[in-house]
Design a protein around this motif. Structure first.
Motif, PDB file in Angstrom:
ATOM      1  N   PRO A   1      39.244   5.034  11.218  1.00 33.87           N
ATOM      2  CA  PRO A   1      38.623   6.054  10.361  1.00 33.87           C
ATOM      3  C   PRO A   1      37.729   6.992  11.171  1.00 33.87           C
ATOM      4  CG  PRO A   1      37.435   3.986  10.150  1.00 33.87           C
ATOM      5  CD  PRO A   1      38.584   3.713  11.073  1.00 33.87           C
ATOM      6  N   VAL A   2      38.364   7.925  11.861  1.00 31.67           N
ATOM      7  CA  VAL A   2      37.635   8.829  12.747  1.00 31.67           C
ATOM      8  C   VAL A   2      37.145  10.042  11.960  1.00 31.67           C
ATOM      9  CG1 VAL A   2      37.743  10.209  14.852  1.00 31.67           C
ATOM     10  CG2 VAL A   2      39.113   8.110  14.666  1.00 31.67           C
ATOM     11  N   PRO A   3      35.856  10.349  12.020  1.00 34.82           N
ATOM     12  CA  PRO A   3      35.365  11.600  11.413  1.00 34.82           C
ATOM     13  C   PRO A   3      35.779  12.781  12.283  1.00 34.82           C
ATOM     14  CG  PRO A   3      33.554  10.421  12.473  1.00 34.82           C
ATOM     15  CD  PRO A   3      34.763   9.552  12.597  1.00 34.82           C
ATOM     16  N   GLU A   4      36.846  13.440  11.875  1.00 34.59           N
ATOM     17  CA  GLU A   4      37.534  14.420  12.713  1.00 34.59           C
ATOM     18  C   GLU A   4      36.630  15.557  13.161  1.00 34.59           C
ATOM     19  OE1 GLU A   4      41.145  17.634  12.065  1.00 34.59           O
ATOM     20  OE2 GLU A   4      41.200  15.752  10.962  1.00 34.59           O
ATOM     21  N   GLU A   5      35.897  16.158  12.240  1.00 33.39           N
ATOM     22  CA  GLU A   5      35.074  17.312  12.599  1.00 33.39           C
ATOM     23  C   GLU A   5      33.954  16.901  13.553  1.00 33.39           C
ATOM     24  OE1 GLU A   5      33.698  19.446   9.215  1.00 33.39           O
ATOM     25  OE2 GLU A   5      35.717  19.887   8.468  1.00 33.39           O
ATOM     26  N   LEU A   6      33.379  15.724  13.340  1.00 34.81           N
ATOM     27  CA  LEU A   6      32.307  15.258  14.209  1.00 34.81           C
ATOM     28  C   LEU A   6      32.842  14.984  15.618  1.00 34.81           C
ATOM     29  CD1 LEU A   6      29.275  14.526  14.192  1.00 34.81           C
ATOM     30  CD2 LEU A   6      29.961  12.156  13.770  1.00 34.81           C
ATOM     31  N   ALA A   7      34.036  14.384  15.707  1.00 34.63           N
ATOM     32  CA  ALA A   7      34.635  14.120  17.011  1.00 34.63           C
ATOM     33  C   ALA A   7      34.911  15.423  17.756  1.00 34.63           C
ATOM     34  CB  ALA A   7      35.922  13.322  16.843  1.00 34.63           C
ATOM     35  N   HIS A   8      35.398  16.418  17.030  1.00 33.82           N
ATOM     36  CA  HIS A   8      35.663  17.729  17.638  1.00 33.82           C
ATOM     37  C   HIS A   8      34.366  18.347  18.144  1.00 33.82           C
ATOM     38  CE1 HIS A   8      36.938  21.923  18.013  1.00 33.82           C
ATOM     39  NE2 HIS A   8      38.191  21.497  17.986  1.00 33.82           N
ATOM     40  N   ALA A   9      33.308  18.267  17.330  1.00 31.37           N
ATOM     41  CA  ALA A   9      32.013  18.812  17.736  1.00 31.37           C
ATOM     42  C   ALA A   9      31.452  18.049  18.932  1.00 31.37           C
ATOM     43  CB  ALA A   9      31.034  18.765  16.570  1.00 31.37           C
ATOM     44  N   LEU A  10      31.680  16.752  18.968  1.00 30.66           N
ATOM     45  CA  LEU A  10      31.234  15.946  20.101  1.00 30.66           C
ATOM     46  C   LEU A  10      31.910  16.406  21.386  1.00 30.66           C
ATOM     47  CD1 LEU A  10      29.834  13.538  21.470  1.00 30.66           C
ATOM     48  CD2 LEU A  10      31.729  12.092  20.662  1.00 30.66           C
ATOM     49  N   ALA A  11      33.215  16.591  21.339  1.00 31.08           N
ATOM     50  CA  ALA A  11      33.938  17.057  22.528  1.00 31.08           C
ATOM     51  C   ALA A  11      33.412  18.405  22.996  1.00 31.08           C
ATOM     52  CB  ALA A  11      35.434  17.137  22.231  1.00 31.08           C
ATOM     53  N   GLN A  12      33.168  19.287  22.046  1.00 34.58           N
ATOM     54  CA  GLN A  12      32.651  20.609  22.392  1.00 34.58           C
ATOM     55  C   GLN A  12      31.279  20.492  23.061  1.00 34.58           C
ATOM     56  OE1 GLN A  12      32.092  23.233  18.980  1.00 34.58           O
ATOM     57  NE2 GLN A  12      32.822  24.961  20.200  1.00 34.58           N
ATOM     58  N   SER A  13      30.435  19.603  22.558  1.00 25.99           N
ATOM     59  CA  SER A  13      29.099  19.420  23.121  1.00 25.99           C
ATOM     60  C   SER A  13      29.156  18.826  24.516  1.00 25.99           C
ATOM     61  CB  SER A  13      28.278  18.517  22.195  1.00 25.99           C
ATOM     62  OG  SER A  13      27.000  18.248  22.736  1.00 25.99           O
ATOM     63  N   VAL A  14      30.041  17.850  24.720  1.00 29.81           N
ATOM     64  CA  VAL A  14      30.171  17.222  26.040  1.00 29.81           C
ATOM     65  C   VAL A  14      30.677  18.231  27.065  1.00 29.81           C
ATOM     66  CG1 VAL A  14      31.434  15.462  27.345  1.00 29.81           C
ATOM     67  CG2 VAL A  14      30.444  14.891  25.123  1.00 29.81           C
ATOM     68  N   LEU A  15      31.627  19.047  26.680  1.00 33.81           N
ATOM     69  CA  LEU A  15      32.127  20.086  27.585  1.00 33.81           C
ATOM     70  C   LEU A  15      31.027  21.098  27.917  1.00 33.81           C
ATOM     71  CD1 LEU A  15      35.646  20.596  26.007  1.00 33.81           C
ATOM     72  CD2 LEU A  15      35.212  19.869  28.357  1.00 33.81           C
ATOM     73  N   ALA A  16      30.204  21.417  26.939  1.00 32.48           N
ATOM     74  CA  ALA A  16      29.100  22.346  27.170  1.00 32.48           C
ATOM     75  C   ALA A  16      28.071  21.762  28.135  1.00 32.48           C
ATOM     76  CB  ALA A  16      28.429  22.715  25.849  1.00 32.48           C
ATOM     77  N   ALA A  17      28.060  20.425  28.244  1.00 30.18           N
ATOM     78  CA  ALA A  17      27.168  19.752  29.188  1.00 30.18           C
ATOM     79  C   ALA A  17      27.803  19.603  30.568  1.00 30.18           C
ATOM     80  CB  ALA A  17      26.776  18.378  28.641  1.00 30.18           C
TER      81      ALA A  17
END
Length: 315
Positions: free
Chosen positions: A85-101
């Protein structure tokens, strides 16, 4: 505090080739204690760092790190199968944040996880879907691999994002310490094995059964002392676990990939999952960690351990 860490070893051999019953019982007892801590914490979200064993990730495209926005557990070695049960939008936002770091991470909407992830979720929660979960793959068996420093920085970047969400986060690291099960290597492989390592998704039932039988046979030979596999290294294991407990997480930066292979075996690189998990926790500040269990278990070809940790102020 809104974060709790559980790190634990996994084994595909539980139920196939077990150590003496008293050892199995103590491992299961430690697992029940970990699940009780999770129940008491009541997370809003799990971030699960796990390796893969050429079941979901292959050399057709092998990222060092990958965040799952959608994921399925394949059910190898009698582990649980089904949809996470993956929260899709949160996972996408997480990836975006990690890339920004400035941490390079892939994103998958069709991630397959094997026992390395599913077994940890089953031990800690009783299933795959008790809580929302974001799986994070860390390549730990397919050279070339990222350094431990990069795994630490990945965890810290994820931790900073999670701190901004206000959620109660259970962070999980699932991986063995010293161990070297019979995972094939690409270089020097036969054409048939090389193809499986490059594009071996969704094997037939016969192929999976044969692979599982080879692993069981290797464990029996290893336990009998008739094996070329790297020996378990309890001294190295305990030193690594003590390093995590010390809170001086940046000390892992000096552990080279070559030294990990030399001292712990080719699959000891799964310690990256523990390092990343502790990196998440470290992003919340100083922490207090407890080594709950350690034993070298030859029947499972594993230095087998569990730890839990919380922020110092919570302790």
């Amino acid at each position: 505090m809104p974060i709790h860490l559980e790190c634990l070893s996994h084994t595909p051999l539980h139920g196939y080739f077990d150590p003496p019953p008293d050892v199995v019982a103590e491992v299961e007892r430690v697992g029940r204690e970990a699940r009780a801590r999770v129940e008491a914490f009541q997370p809003d979200l799990i971030v699960a760092f796990a390796p893969d064993h050429f079941n979901g990730f292959f050399y057709d495209m092998m990222p060092p790190f990958c965040i799952g926005a959608k994921a399925q557990a394949i059910g190898d070695f009698k582990s649980l199968a089904g949809t996470l049960p993956v929260p899709e939008e949160l996972a996408h936002a997480l990836a975006q944040s990690v890339l920004a770091a400035d941490i390079d991470v892939a994103l998958s909407y069709r991630m397959q996880v094997d026992h390395g992830c599913a077994q940890a979720l089953e031990v800690l929660t009783g299933g795959l879907d008790r809580y929302p979960v974001i799986p994070v793959f860390i390549n730990s068996v397919a050279p070339p691999m990222a350094t431990l420093r990069r795994a630490r920085l990945l965890g810290e970047a994820i931790g900073r994002f999670m701190a901004s969400t206000g959620k109660r986060v259970l962070v999980v690291g699932s991986g063995g310490i010293s161990h070297e099960p019979p995972v094939p290597e690409l270089f020097g492989a036969t054409p048939e094995i090389a193809e499986r390592l490059i594009a071996g998704r969704n094997p037939s039932a016969d192929s999976r059964d044969a692979r599982e039988a080879r692993t069981v046979a290797a464990a029996k030979a290893f336990t009998n002392g008739d094996s070329h596999l790297h020996p378990l290294n309890p001294e190295w294991d305990r030193a690594f676990l003590a390093l995590l407990a010390s809170g001086e997480l940046t000390a892992v930066d000096g552990m080279t990939n070559a030294a990990i292979t030399r001292d712990g075996g080719k699959s000891a690189h799964e310690i990256r999952t523990w390092v990343a998990a502790f990196g998440v926790l470290a992003a919340f500040g100083p922490y207090c960690a407890s080594l709950d269990y350690y034993r070298a278990i030859p029947e499972w070809i594993a230095g087998f351990a569990t730890m839990h940790a919380t922020p110092t102020q919570a302790a």
